[in-house]
Design a protein around this motif. Structure first.
Motif, short mmCIF file in Angstrom:
data_model
loop_
_atom_site.label_atom_id
_atom_site.label_comp_id
_atom_site.label_asym_id
_atom_site.label_seq_id
_atom_site.Cartn_x
_atom_site.Cartn_y
_atom_site.Cartn_z
N GLU A 1 0.84 -1.20 0.00
CA GLU A 1 0.00 0.00 0.00
C GLU A 1 0.88 1.25 0.00
N HIS A 2 0.44 2.26 -0.78
CA HIS A 2 1.24 3.48 -0.90
C HIS A 2 0.33 4.66 -1.22
N CYS A 3 0.73 5.83 -0.77
CA CYS A 3 -0.01 7.07 -1.04
C CYS A 3 0.90 8.06 -1.74
N LEU A 4 0.41 8.65 -2.82
CA LEU A 4 1.16 9.61 -3.63
C LEU A 4 0.30 10.84 -3.88
N VAL A 5 0.88 11.83 -4.52
CA VAL A 5 0.13 13.02 -4.93
C VAL A 5 -0.02 13.00 -6.44
N PHE A 6 -1.26 12.90 -6.89
CA PHE A 6 -1.58 12.89 -8.32
C PHE A 6 -1.51 14.33 -8.83
N ILE A 7 -0.61 14.59 -9.77
CA ILE A 7 -0.38 15.98 -10.22
C ILE A 7 -0.65 16.21 -11.71
N GLY A 8 -0.84 15.14 -12.52
CA GLY A 8 -1.06 15.41 -13.94
C GLY A 8 -1.05 14.18 -14.82
N TYR A 9 -1.03 14.45 -16.12
CA TYR A 9 -1.16 13.37 -17.10
C TYR A 9 -0.70 13.86 -18.47
N GLU B 1 -0.66 11.88 -22.80
CA GLU B 1 -1.37 10.86 -23.59
C GLU B 1 -1.16 9.45 -23.06
N ASP B 2 0.02 9.17 -22.49
CA ASP B 2 0.37 7.80 -22.11
C ASP B 2 0.44 7.56 -20.61
N ASN B 3 0.74 8.59 -19.82
CA ASN B 3 1.06 8.40 -18.41
C ASN B 3 0.25 9.29 -17.48
N TYR B 4 0.17 8.83 -16.21
CA TYR B 4 -0.27 9.68 -15.11
C TYR B 4 0.97 10.04 -14.30
N TYR B 5 0.99 11.27 -13.78
CA TYR B 5 2.18 11.77 -13.09
C TYR B 5 1.89 12.03 -11.61
N PHE B 6 2.91 11.73 -10.78
CA PHE B 6 2.76 11.82 -9.34
C PHE B 6 4.00 12.43 -8.69
N ASN B 7 3.77 13.15 -7.59
CA ASN B 7 4.84 13.39 -6.64
C ASN B 7 4.90 12.15 -5.75
N ASP B 8 5.95 11.35 -5.92
CA ASP B 8 6.05 10.08 -5.20
C ASP B 8 7.07 10.21 -4.07
N PRO B 9 6.62 10.18 -2.81
CA PRO B 9 7.55 10.37 -1.69
C PRO B 9 8.45 9.17 -1.43
N TYR B 10 8.13 8.03 -2.01
CA TYR B 10 8.88 6.80 -1.74
C TYR B 10 10.29 6.86 -2.33
N GLN B 11 11.29 6.56 -1.51
CA GLN B 11 12.70 6.48 -1.94
C GLN B 11 13.14 7.73 -2.73
N SER B 12 12.60 8.87 -2.38
CA SER B 12 12.94 10.13 -3.08
C SER B 12 12.74 10.01 -4.58
N ASN B 13 11.66 9.35 -4.99
CA ASN B 13 11.40 9.14 -6.42
C ASN B 13 11.16 10.45 -7.16
N GLY B 14 10.72 11.48 -6.46
CA GLY B 14 10.45 12.75 -7.12
C GLY B 14 9.19 12.67 -7.97
N ILE B 15 9.19 13.41 -9.08
CA ILE B 15 8.06 13.37 -10.00
C ILE B 15 8.25 12.17 -10.93
N VAL B 16 7.26 11.30 -10.95
CA VAL B 16 7.39 10.07 -11.74
C VAL B 16 6.10 9.82 -12.51
N GLY B 17 6.26 9.30 -13.73
CA GLY B 17 5.11 8.95 -14.55
C GLY B 17 4.95 7.45 -14.66
#
Length: 278
Positions: free
Chosen positions: A223-231, A233-249
């Motif tokens: 289980e994990h919680c992220l911040v949904f920030i955008g999209y 054509e192909d991806n959804y983008y998140f601020n992912d706090p896990y392991q300092s992932n940063g902004i990830v699609g």
């Protein structure tokens, strides 16, 4: 002799009359020709102006249509990023909640959020049975402890609303589709807390514990919680706090699966007036 002179005068008179008639006739023809040319020239000029203006309108419409199309193809909000790495190993929900607060310019730290606003309860053993609360009721353990678990959307909504005493409030959007989250919130510059899994990996059945003597609960491992920030054509983008992932699609289809596995849980912060009007 007199007769001859009269004939000459008659001839001259007739010649003059014919000349004047011819002059008048060809004068009219010439004037009509010039007038027609002028009318045709004016008509061509009007047609050219109309065609130019029409081309400009069409070009402007195409640009606006293209601009609108681009808006609905891609959107990404600039949300201040925070990492849970090291200090908050199980604190993804709290770290993500504080990112949302920081986005709306609330000055609060993760530690303050955990200590003063987050409802927490410990797990324990009794007569050989493992007990813990339902994750809808409290965070299980402490976000700073790697042996803790986590919490679900209602706990974060309650914590946020303890802090938000002004014009803003947190709302539980659990059960809302991703498409509606985008249309109602992301496209209106409102980021969304989003429950999925760590690195969007397959979730598994985790620890089972007793909520009461007669009721058990199965934790979802990963289980994990992220911040949904955008999209796009192909991806959804998140601020992912896990392991300092940063902004990830992540690929849309994959995100849909993980979102469903966690019960389509989501939370947003909105103006209280929006809730009243709805």
């Amino acid at each position: 002799m007199m007769k001859q002179n009269r004939r000459g005068l008659v001839f001259v008179f007739i010649t003059v009359i014919i000349g004047i008639t011819v002059f008048i006739y060809f004068g009219k023809v010439l004037r009509n020709g010039v007038s027609n040319i002028e009318c045709e020239t004016e008509k061509n000029a009007v047609d050219e102006v109309f065609r130019f203006q029409t081309d400009e309108i069409n070009q402007d419409a195409e640009q606006k249509t293209e601009s609108i199309f681009e808006i609905f193809l891609e959107k990404r909000l600039e949300v201040p990023y925070l990492s849970q790495e090291d200090k908050y190993p199980t604190g993804c929900e709290s770290v993500s909640a504080v990112m949302l607060l920081n986005y709306f310019e609330y000055d609060i730290s993760v530690d303050t959020f955990i200590d003063l606003y987050l409802e927490k309860q410990d797990y324990y053993w009794k007569n050989g049975v493992f007990y813990a609360p339902h994750p809808d009721k409290a965070f299980i353990g402490d976000p700073r402890n790697s042996n803790s678990y986590g919490c679900y959307a209602p706990v974060i909504v309650n914590a946020l609303n303890k802090y938000l005493l002004g014009s803003m409030e947190a709302v539980n959007l659990t059960g809302t589709s991703i498409e509606n989250l985008i249309g109602t919130y992301i496209n209106n510059d409102i980021p969304v807390l989003f429950w999925a899994s760590m690195n969007m990996k397959q979730t598994q059945k985790g620890t089972t514990w007793n909520i009461s003597e007669n009721e058990t609960f199965d934790w979802i491992a990963g289980e994990h919680c992220l911040v949904f920030i955008g999209y796009d054509e192909d991806n959804y983008y998140f601020n992912d706090p896990y392991q300092s992932n940063g902004i990830v699609g992540y690929e849309k289809e994959l995100v849909d699966k993980r979102f469903n596995e966690l019960g389509n849980q989501a939370v947003a912060i909105i103006n209280r007036k929006q809730t009243t009007s709805n």
